[in-house]
Design an enzyme around this catalytic site. Structure first.
Site, PDB file in Angstrom:
ATOM      1  N   GLY A  47      14.681  -3.853 -10.904  1.00  0.00           N
ATOM      2  CA  GLY A  47      13.396  -4.610 -11.450  1.00  0.00           C
ATOM      3  C   GLY A  47      12.240  -3.835 -11.665  1.00  0.00           C
ATOM      4  N   THR A  70      10.298  -2.568 -13.597  1.00  0.00           N
ATOM      5  CA  THR A  70       8.958  -2.999 -14.407  1.00  0.00           C
ATOM      6  C   THR A  70       8.325  -4.280 -13.926  1.00  0.00           C
ATOM      7  OG1 THR A  70      10.562  -4.056 -16.078  1.00  0.00           O
ATOM      8  CG2 THR A  70      10.109  -1.710 -16.192  1.00  0.00           C
ATOM      9  N   GLY A  71       8.787  -4.913 -12.774  1.00  0.00           N
ATOM     10  CA  GLY A  71       8.332  -6.142 -12.452  1.00  0.00           C
ATOM     11  C   GLY A  71       6.885  -6.187 -11.636  1.00  0.00           C
ATOM     12  N   ASP A  72       6.554  -7.306 -11.329  1.00  0.00           N
ATOM     13  CA  ASP A  72       5.259  -7.251 -10.568  1.00  0.00           C
ATOM     14  C   ASP A  72       5.377  -6.768  -9.014  1.00  0.00           C
ATOM     15  OD1 ASP A  72       2.473  -8.358 -10.626  1.00  0.00           O
ATOM     16  OD2 ASP A  72       3.082  -9.813  -9.209  1.00  0.00           O
ATOM     17  N   LYS A  99       5.259  -2.886  -9.085  1.00  0.00           N
ATOM     18  CA  LYS A  99       3.797  -2.463  -9.487  1.00  0.00           C
ATOM     19  C   LYS A  99       2.888  -2.640  -8.359  1.00  0.00           C
ATOM     20  CE  LYS A  99       4.506  -3.410 -14.268  1.00  0.00           C
ATOM     21  NZ  LYS A  99       3.967  -4.157 -15.465  1.00  0.00           N
ATOM     22  N   VAL A 143      22.372  -5.038 -15.979  1.00  0.00           N
ATOM     23  CA  VAL A 143      23.409  -5.283 -14.414  1.00  0.00           C
ATOM     24  C   VAL A 143      24.817  -5.800 -14.650  1.00  0.00           C
ATOM     25  CG1 VAL A 143      21.189  -5.695 -13.281  1.00  0.00           C
ATOM     26  CG2 VAL A 143      22.390  -7.783 -14.221  1.00  0.00           C
ATOM     27  N   ASP A 172      11.280  -9.574   4.896  1.00  0.00           N
ATOM     28  CA  ASP A 172      10.156 -10.644   4.869  1.00  0.00           C
ATOM     29  C   ASP A 172       8.966  -9.940   5.281  1.00  0.00           C
ATOM     30  OD1 ASP A 172       8.333 -12.703   5.659  1.00  0.00           O
ATOM     31  OD2 ASP A 172      10.111 -13.754   6.459  1.00  0.00           O
ATOM     32  N   HIS A 173       7.915  -9.734   4.221  1.00  0.00           N
ATOM     33  CA  HIS A 173       6.886  -9.177   4.278  1.00  0.00           C
ATOM     34  C   HIS A 173       6.016  -9.718   5.478  1.00  0.00           C
ATOM     35  CE1 HIS A 173       5.190 -12.149   1.349  1.00  0.00           C
ATOM     36  NE2 HIS A 173       3.984 -11.998   1.952  1.00  0.00           N
ATOM     37  N   HIS A 232       9.145 -17.325   6.157  1.00  0.00           N
ATOM     38  CA  HIS A 232       7.673 -16.575   6.794  1.00  0.00           C
ATOM     39  C   HIS A 232       7.296 -17.727   8.008  1.00  0.00           C
ATOM     40  CE1 HIS A 232       7.523 -14.472   3.132  1.00  0.00           C
ATOM     41  NE2 HIS A 232       6.930 -15.212   2.702  1.00  0.00           N
ATOM     42  N   LYS A 257      -8.272 -18.904   1.981  1.00  0.00           N
ATOM     43  CA  LYS A 257      -7.109 -18.228   2.161  1.00  0.00           C
ATOM     44  C   LYS A 257      -6.963 -17.680   3.535  1.00  0.00           C
ATOM     45  CE  LYS A 257      -4.760 -13.684   0.658  1.00  0.00           C
ATOM     46  NZ  LYS A 257      -3.620 -14.305   0.421  1.00  0.00           N
TER      47      LYS A 257
END
Length: 500
Positions: free
Chosen positions: A15, A17-19, A22, A91, A182-183, A245, A350
């Site tokens: 993946g 090229t995914g968001d 990037k 894949v 899990d960020h 989260h 936020k």
């Protein structure tokens, strides 16, 4: 993060090229390189369906560094991107895996890498099992070095699907080779929870049901679903945020002190918390949980549309964009203490905060203007600001006396933010070192789904007639406030506009 990674490795990003790659992965790897935590004996291979040359791929990586890295671009990015390679990939195609295997063997020789592999699956979860099985079938996991698999959420969409996915992956990778990321567990102040609790005599003796009345976790976003309508319709806030989260933060707040600060001991204590969660049966969901869906409204002085008007969203959608709940932990330390949680999109601000509300003293000192006295609060700010505040009561500086709230504050942003690694940077570094402490164990995933599934089933079987039930730019539906009011509490800290 002062030591270099001793084990050279090839990182394969599915993946590429995914968001996610990037915005998070490339800048995080660059930051590690720029700080000197990565030596020159590493390589990154990006694979995706798109047809790109190595040069085009490297230019894309450079662009992501310019746009998202915490460090200003300098001469190092040219030497950095020389470690990046690209391969078009299907894949489901055996030949793609064989071509990838050949590339990895060549990179091992080029960069003196002893066969160490990190396979990062930054793509749709329905391909996780297929990729893992093909990696083994085509010989990519058969190396002289170590192998590790990094998986993004969601890990399944309920307990049966998570079990099926885990069984597929476990055919190839052992539990200690699987890094479920899990960020939130990479965030500075989330990792600080253990230190705040266990390294301070001021808190740990009071960290129980004798002195704490309730604990609140709020994770609010001002954004809507934007381009993720198709995904969100299948997920909703409960699966997207609470199952992972939010419950991870509950576990860190509620766990017993581990014997040692090792991966196994910390995970064992977190798992005990998950096992102690009071089950919520479908018939009782409304007593413990509230769901919401945002309507049109105003966020940051801008008019925004409601959830049902978003792209790829059902005009009569039953999907929740807000969840509030009361989580009870039935063990000796926490019996009777509610953990209130809430998360939602298109809210007033936020912010991710934890508020620990301590019980008031049985005998209060009464002064004039007694109404200004409040309970003691420990507020842990996770994002966007990082730090903590302790709310206390003190005497007013006036001849008439009285009490007034005061705050003792530590702001991590003003002191150490320059050197604070972003969550993905920290977690990637841990994975390269083989430290799985801040990644979720399968037992944590299974037990969290076991807790969440009855709520999901109840909401799926009962259409919410009041949707949409909160305006964009608010702090959620009125039922969320009533959830606490019936127990004699309120959400802290609140202003007329939202969170302080």
């Amino acid at each position: 993060m002062n030591d270099q990674i001793n084990s050279a490795s090839v990182i394969v990003i599915f993946g590429a090229t995914g968001d996610l790659a990037k915005r998070k992965l490339y800048p995080s790897i660059y930051n590690l390189y720029e700080k000197g935590h990565l030596t020159d004996d590493f390589a990154v291979v990006g694979v995706a369906r798109r047809q790109l040359s190595n040069e085009e791929f490297r230019n894309n990586v450079k662009d992501s560094i310019y746009e998202n890295s915490s460090k200003a671009a300098d001469s190092k990015e040219d030497s950095f991107v020389k470690h990046f390679f690209y391969q078009p990939f299907d894949v489901t195609n055996d030949e793609s895996y064989q071509a990838l295997k050949s590339m990895l063997e060549n990179l091992d020789q080029q960069f003196s890498i002893p066969g160490n592999r990190i396979f990062y699956l930054a793509m749709a979860p329905e391909f996780f099992g297929t990729i893992a099985l093909n990696l083994e079938a085509e010989g990519l996991t058969q190396t002289d070095g170590w192998k590790r698999l990094v998986i993004e959420k969601p890990f399944g969409h309920n307990l049966p699907s998570a079990k099926k996915l885990n069984e597929e992956i476990r055919q190839v990778f052992s539990e200690d080779e699987i890094y479920r990321i899990d960020h939130y567990l990479g965030k500075e102040m989330v990792q600080n929870i253990e230190v705040i609790r266990f390294a301070n005599a001021l808190f740990e003796p009071l960290w129980n049901n004798r002195y704490i009345s309730n604990i609140q976790i709020t994770s609010s976003e001002t954004v809507g679903v934007e381009t993720r309508g198709g995904y969100y319709e299948k997920s909703g806030a409960l699966r997207d945020m609470v199952q992972n989260h939010i419950l991870q933060m509950v576990a860190l707040l509620a766990m017993e002190p581990p014997i040692k600060l090792t991966t196994e001991d910390i995970r064992n204590e977190k798992i005990k918390v998950f096992r102690s969660l009071r089950p919520v049966i479908p018939e009782e969901v409304d007593q413990y949980f509230v769901r919401g869906q945002y309507d049109a409204g105003e966020v940051n002085d801008k008019e925004v549309q409601g959830y049902r008007e978003e792209s790829n969203v059902d005009p009569e959608s039953n999907t929740e964009t807000f969840v509030a709940g009361k989580v009870m932990i039935d063990n000796f330390r926490w019996a009777g203490v509610p953990f209130y949680i809430r998360t939602g999109k298109r809210m007033a601000t936020k912010s991710t905060k934890i508020v620990v509300e301590f019980k008031e003293l049985p005998m209060n000192l009464y002064f004039e203007q007694q109404e200004e006295k409040g309970p003691n609060l420990l507020v842990i700010n996770i994002q966007p600001e990082e730090g903590m505040r302790l709310h206390l009561n003190a005497k007013k500086s006036s001849p008439t006396g009285g009490t007034t709230p005061i705050q003792l504050e530590f702001n991590n942003n003003s002191l150490t933010s320059i050197n604070t690694p972003e969550a993905y940077e920290r977690l990637l570094y841990d994975c390269m070192k083989g430290d799985a402490t801040n990644f979720t164990h399968w037992d944590e995933v299974a037990l969290s789904w076991q807790f969440i599934d009855p709520i999901s089933i109840a909401w799926a079987n009962n259409k919410e007639e009041d949707f949409p039930n909160y305006a964009a730019g608010s702090m959620g539906p009125r039922k969320s406030e009533k959830l606490l009011e019936k127990d004699g509490f309120k959400w802290w800290p609140i202003t007329h506009k939202g969170l302080e």
